[in-house]
Design a protein around this motif. Structure first.
Motif, PDB file in Angstrom:
ATOM      1  N   ASN A  72       0.858  -1.178   0.000  1.00 43.79           N
ATOM      2  CA  ASN A  72       0.000   0.000   0.000  1.00 43.79           C
ATOM      3  C   ASN A  72       0.898   1.232   0.000  1.00 43.79           C
ATOM      4  OD1 ASN A  72      -2.132   1.786   0.109  1.00 43.79           O
ATOM      5  ND2 ASN A  72      -2.506   1.507   2.299  1.00 43.79           N
ATOM      6  N   LEU A  73       1.290   1.679  -1.196  1.00 44.69           N
ATOM      7  CA  LEU A  73       2.202   2.810  -1.302  1.00 44.69           C
ATOM      8  C   LEU A  73       1.519   4.095  -0.860  1.00 44.69           C
ATOM      9  CD1 LEU A  73       4.018   2.225  -4.729  1.00 44.69           C
ATOM     10  CD2 LEU A  73       4.657   1.403  -2.451  1.00 44.69           C
ATOM     11  N   SER A  74       2.280   4.980  -0.251  1.00 44.58           N
ATOM     12  CA  SER A  74       1.766   6.293   0.139  1.00 44.58           C
ATOM     13  C   SER A  74       1.522   7.123  -1.116  1.00 44.58           C
ATOM     14  CB  SER A  74       2.771   7.002   1.034  1.00 44.58           C
ATOM     15  OG  SER A  74       3.925   7.365   0.281  1.00 44.58           O
ATOM     16  N   PRO A  75       0.727   8.194  -1.022  1.00 45.77           N
ATOM     17  CA  PRO A  75       0.525   9.076  -2.185  1.00 45.77           C
ATOM     18  C   PRO A  75       1.840   9.583  -2.767  1.00 45.77           C
ATOM     19  CG  PRO A  75      -1.073   9.600  -0.481  1.00 45.77           C
ATOM     20  CD  PRO A  75      -0.129   8.610   0.121  1.00 45.77           C
ATOM     21  N   GLN A  76       2.809   9.907  -1.894  1.00 43.12           N
ATOM     22  CA  GLN A  76       4.094  10.419  -2.381  1.00 43.12           C
ATOM     23  C   GLN A  76       4.859   9.354  -3.157  1.00 43.12           C
ATOM     24  OE1 GLN A  76       2.985  10.625   0.794  1.00 43.12           O
ATOM     25  NE2 GLN A  76       2.471  12.816   0.852  1.00 43.12           N
ATOM     26  N   GLN A  77       4.762   8.105  -2.740  1.00 43.61           N
ATOM     27  CA  GLN A  77       5.465   7.019  -3.415  1.00 43.61           C
ATOM     28  C   GLN A  77       4.852   6.678  -4.769  1.00 43.61           C
ATOM     29  OE1 GLN A  77       5.038   4.280  -0.058  1.00 43.61           O
ATOM     30  NE2 GLN A  77       7.263   4.164   0.128  1.00 43.61           N
ATOM     31  N   ARG A  78       3.589   7.010  -4.958  1.00 42.10           N
ATOM     32  CA  ARG A  78       2.919   6.654  -6.215  1.00 42.10           C
ATOM     33  C   ARG A  78       3.307   7.595  -7.353  1.00 42.10           C
ATOM     34  NH1 ARG A  78      -2.910   3.968  -4.513  1.00 42.10           N
ATOM     35  NH2 ARG A  78      -2.166   3.122  -2.535  1.00 42.10           N
ATOM     36  N   GLY A  79       3.678   8.817  -7.033  1.00 42.71           N
ATOM     37  CA  GLY A  79       4.166   9.738  -8.059  1.00 42.71           C
ATOM     38  C   GLY A  79       3.107  10.155  -9.071  1.00 42.71           C
ATOM     39  N   LEU A  80       1.865  10.315  -8.611  1.00 42.34           N
ATOM     40  CA  LEU A  80       0.777  10.702  -9.502  1.00 42.34           C
ATOM     41  C   LEU A  80       0.527  12.199  -9.417  1.00 42.34           C
ATOM     42  CD1 LEU A  80      -1.777   7.874  -8.640  1.00 42.34           C
ATOM     43  CD2 LEU A  80       0.031   7.852 -10.349  1.00 42.34           C
ATOM     44  N   GLY A  81      -0.098  12.757 -10.446  1.00 37.77           N
ATOM     45  CA  GLY A  81      -0.596  14.115 -10.405  1.00 37.77           C
ATOM     46  C   GLY A  81      -2.084  14.075 -10.094  1.00 37.77           C
ATOM     47  N   PHE A  82      -2.554  15.003  -9.255  1.00 42.47           N
ATOM     48  CA  PHE A  82      -3.955  14.993  -8.840  1.00 42.47           C
ATOM     49  C   PHE A  82      -4.441  16.432  -8.761  1.00 42.47           C
ATOM     50  CE2 PHE A  82      -6.970  12.382  -5.884  1.00 42.47           C
ATOM     51  CZ  PHE A  82      -8.083  12.981  -6.472  1.00 42.47           C
ATOM     52  N   VAL A  83      -5.500  16.754  -9.502  1.00 37.94           N
ATOM     53  CA  VAL A  83      -6.163  18.047  -9.381  1.00 37.94           C
ATOM     54  C   VAL A  83      -7.471  17.825  -8.632  1.00 37.94           C
ATOM     55  CG1 VAL A  83      -7.214  19.994 -10.586  1.00 37.94           C
ATOM     56  CG2 VAL A  83      -5.120  18.971 -11.476  1.00 37.94           C
ATOM     57  N   PHE A  84      -7.550  18.365  -7.408  1.00 34.53           N
ATOM     58  CA  PHE A  84      -8.714  18.200  -6.553  1.00 34.53           C
ATOM     59  C   PHE A  84      -9.792  19.206  -6.928  1.00 34.53           C
ATOM     60  CE2 PHE A  84      -5.017  16.806  -4.221  1.00 34.53           C
ATOM     61  CZ  PHE A  84      -5.427  15.693  -3.513  1.00 34.53           C
ATOM     62  N   GLN A  85     -11.023  18.889  -6.544  1.00 31.11           N
ATOM     63  CA  GLN A  85     -12.121  19.839  -6.764  1.00 31.11           C
ATOM     64  C   GLN A  85     -11.920  21.119  -5.965  1.00 31.11           C
ATOM     65  OE1 GLN A  85     -15.931  17.979  -6.047  1.00 31.11           O
ATOM     66  NE2 GLN A  85     -15.916  16.901  -7.992  1.00 31.11           N
ATOM     67  N   ASP A  86     -11.260  21.024  -4.798  1.00 34.02           N
ATOM     68  CA  ASP A  86     -11.037  22.221  -3.976  1.00 34.02           C
ATOM     69  C   ASP A  86      -9.646  22.832  -4.203  1.00 34.02           C
ATOM     70  OD1 ASP A  86      -9.439  20.373  -2.757  1.00 34.02           O
ATOM     71  OD2 ASP A  86     -10.317  20.565  -0.763  1.00 34.02           O
ATOM     72  N   TYR A  87      -8.929  22.342  -5.246  1.00 34.98           N
ATOM     73  CA  TYR A  87      -7.658  22.889  -5.737  1.00 34.98           C
ATOM     74  C   TYR A  87      -6.453  22.535  -4.865  1.00 34.98           C
ATOM     75  CZ  TYR A  87     -11.424  25.797  -7.599  1.00 34.98           C
ATOM     76  OH  TYR A  87     -12.600  26.211  -8.131  1.00 34.98           O
ATOM     77  N   ALA A  88      -6.583  22.550  -3.508  1.00 33.50           N
ATOM     78  CA  ALA A  88      -5.503  22.164  -2.587  1.00 33.50           C
ATOM     79  C   ALA A  88      -4.219  22.948  -2.832  1.00 33.50           C
ATOM     80  CB  ALA A  88      -5.234  20.653  -2.696  1.00 33.50           C
ATOM     81  N   LEU A  89      -4.337  24.242  -3.121  1.00 32.65           N
ATOM     82  CA  LEU A  89      -3.179  25.120  -3.250  1.00 32.65           C
ATOM     83  C   LEU A  89      -2.778  25.636  -1.872  1.00 32.65           C
ATOM     84  CD1 LEU A  89      -4.445  27.130  -6.347  1.00 32.65           C
ATOM     85  CD2 LEU A  89      -2.641  25.392  -6.368  1.00 32.65           C
ATOM     86  N   TYR A  90      -1.518  26.093  -1.752  1.00 38.02           N
ATOM     87  CA  TYR A  90      -1.047  26.664  -0.496  1.00 38.02           C
ATOM     88  C   TYR A  90      -1.426  28.149  -0.471  1.00 38.02           C
ATOM     89  CZ  TYR A  90       1.574  22.349   0.035  1.00 38.02           C
ATOM     90  OH  TYR A  90       1.921  21.026   0.163  1.00 38.02           O
ATOM     91  N   PRO A  91      -2.380  28.537   0.384  1.00 38.10           N
ATOM     92  CA  PRO A  91      -2.908  29.907   0.329  1.00 38.10           C
ATOM     93  C   PRO A  91      -1.920  30.990   0.753  1.00 38.10           C
ATOM     94  CG  PRO A  91      -3.798  28.732   2.223  1.00 38.10           C
ATOM     95  CD  PRO A  91      -3.041  27.721   1.414  1.00 38.10           C
ATOM     96  N   HIS A  92      -0.887  30.637   1.545  1.00 39.30           N
ATOM     97  CA  HIS A  92       0.077  31.628   2.013  1.00 39.30           C
ATOM     98  C   HIS A  92       1.218  31.843   1.021  1.00 39.30           C
ATOM     99  CE1 HIS A  92       1.333  27.638   3.301  1.00 39.30           C
ATOM    100  NE2 HIS A  92       2.575  28.071   3.387  1.00 39.30           N
ATOM    101  N   TRP A  96       3.739  31.493  -8.242  1.00 38.83           N
ATOM    102  CA  TRP A  96       5.077  30.970  -8.570  1.00 38.83           C
ATOM    103  C   TRP A  96       5.547  29.985  -7.502  1.00 38.83           C
ATOM    104  CZ3 TRP A  96       8.173  31.935 -12.861  1.00 38.83           C
ATOM    105  CH2 TRP A  96       9.468  31.436 -12.808  1.00 38.83           C
ATOM    106  N   GLN A  97       5.360  30.333  -6.234  1.00 35.53           N
ATOM    107  CA  GLN A  97       5.811  29.471  -5.145  1.00 35.53           C
ATOM    108  C   GLN A  97       5.053  28.143  -5.139  1.00 35.53           C
ATOM    109  OE1 GLN A  97       5.018  32.494  -2.200  1.00 35.53           O
ATOM    110  NE2 GLN A  97       7.201  32.771  -1.746  1.00 35.53           N
ATOM    111  N   ASN A  98       3.762  28.178  -5.442  1.00 38.87           N
ATOM    112  CA  ASN A  98       2.994  26.932  -5.523  1.00 38.87           C
ATOM    113  C   ASN A  98       3.511  26.038  -6.644  1.00 38.87           C
ATOM    114  OD1 ASN A  98       0.209  26.355  -3.946  1.00 38.87           O
ATOM    115  ND2 ASN A  98       0.667  28.560  -3.900  1.00 38.87           N
TER     116      ASN A  98
END
Length: 268
Positions: A72-92, A96-98
């Protein structure tokens, strides 16, 4: 081929149901996942990404096994790209930084300028995330996923916040991007026109089960040009419902299984 055999008990708007799928995705193609709301489409993406654990199954690419009885690989180990419905960007952080955070290790920041320029968003590079519109955030989230250049890209309604003209432009940009990068994409959408324009294959899921697989054009031809609408409101006294088809609001006779917020099929 990407093998996906999963079983997962879920709770939907109509009660408990089981997401049970056995499918194989051809690499290098865009697969569109469609079907009624609450049928398990987003859950399928989350299972692939490692954000949700199957009750049992196998998720495997030619390169690695993501999930099995022993793995059961972690999300980081799977190396996939994922665009969430709520975007999951870093608001601070700004745009460019994101994007820099998603840049693969050792790669030049010139790639950030290049992708922003290619998708006509270079003027947003220094904008704070919390000052962007919903449509702008959605596009930055998509660029972040593309910038990682993953072998498998998971998109959950990636263009839903855009107006019709901008949506069509970005569909064209995605078509061009995929031709250049040959990524495998699994995309959830409720838009039949989008599915026909972008997808090589379509998976139609109902109540957690695969109801149909094939080209989206063939499906919509077979279903007599079905369209999909969102139920905005229901008038029980008049036995009618307000529905949204594209950008048009219509009043139609109420059907037994319609509920506010649900996606319904309309035949024309």
């Amino acid at each position: 081929m990407i093998k996906i055999r999963v079983n997962k008990r879920l709770n939907g708007s109509r009660g408990p149901f089981e997401l049970s799928l056995d499918i194989e995705l051809t690499e290098g193609e865009l697969w569109c996942v469609m079907g009624p709301s609450g049928s398990g489409k987003t859950s399928l993406l989350r299972l692939l990404a490692g954000l949700m654990k199957p009750d049992e199954g196998l998720i495997q690419t030619p390169e690695k096994t993501f999930y099995s009885a022993k793995v059961n690989l972690s999300p980081q180990q799977r190396g996939l790209g994922f665009v969430f419905q709520d975007y999951a960007l870093y608001p601070h952080w700004n745009v460019w930084q994101n994007l820099k955070f998603a840049l693969p290790k050792g790669e030049s920041e010139d790639k950030i300028s290049a992708i922003l320029r290619q998708f006509s968003l270079l003027d947003l590079a220094k904008h704070p995330i919390d000052r962007l519109s919903g449509g702008q955030k959605q596009r930055i989230a998509l660029l972040r996923a593309l910038l990682q250049n993953p072998k498998l890209l998971l998109l959950d309604e990636p263009l839903s916040a855009l107006d019709e003209a901008l949506r069509r432009q970005w569909q064209d940009d995605l078509i061009a991007w995929r031709k250049a990068h040959q990524q495998t994409v699994l995309m959830v959408s409720h838009d039949p026109v989008e599915a026909i324009r972008l997808a090589d294959q379509m998976l139609w899921i109902e109540n957690g089960q695969l109801a149909w697989q094939g080209s989206p054009r063939a499906y919509f031809a077979a279903t007599q040009n079905a369209l999909f609408a969102e139920v905005l409101s229901i008038d029980p006294q008049q036995q009618s419902a307000q529905i949204l088809i594209g950008k048009k609001v219509m009043q139609l006779p109420l059907k037994k299984d319609w509920a506010v917020g649900s996606q319904v099929e309309i035949r024309i």
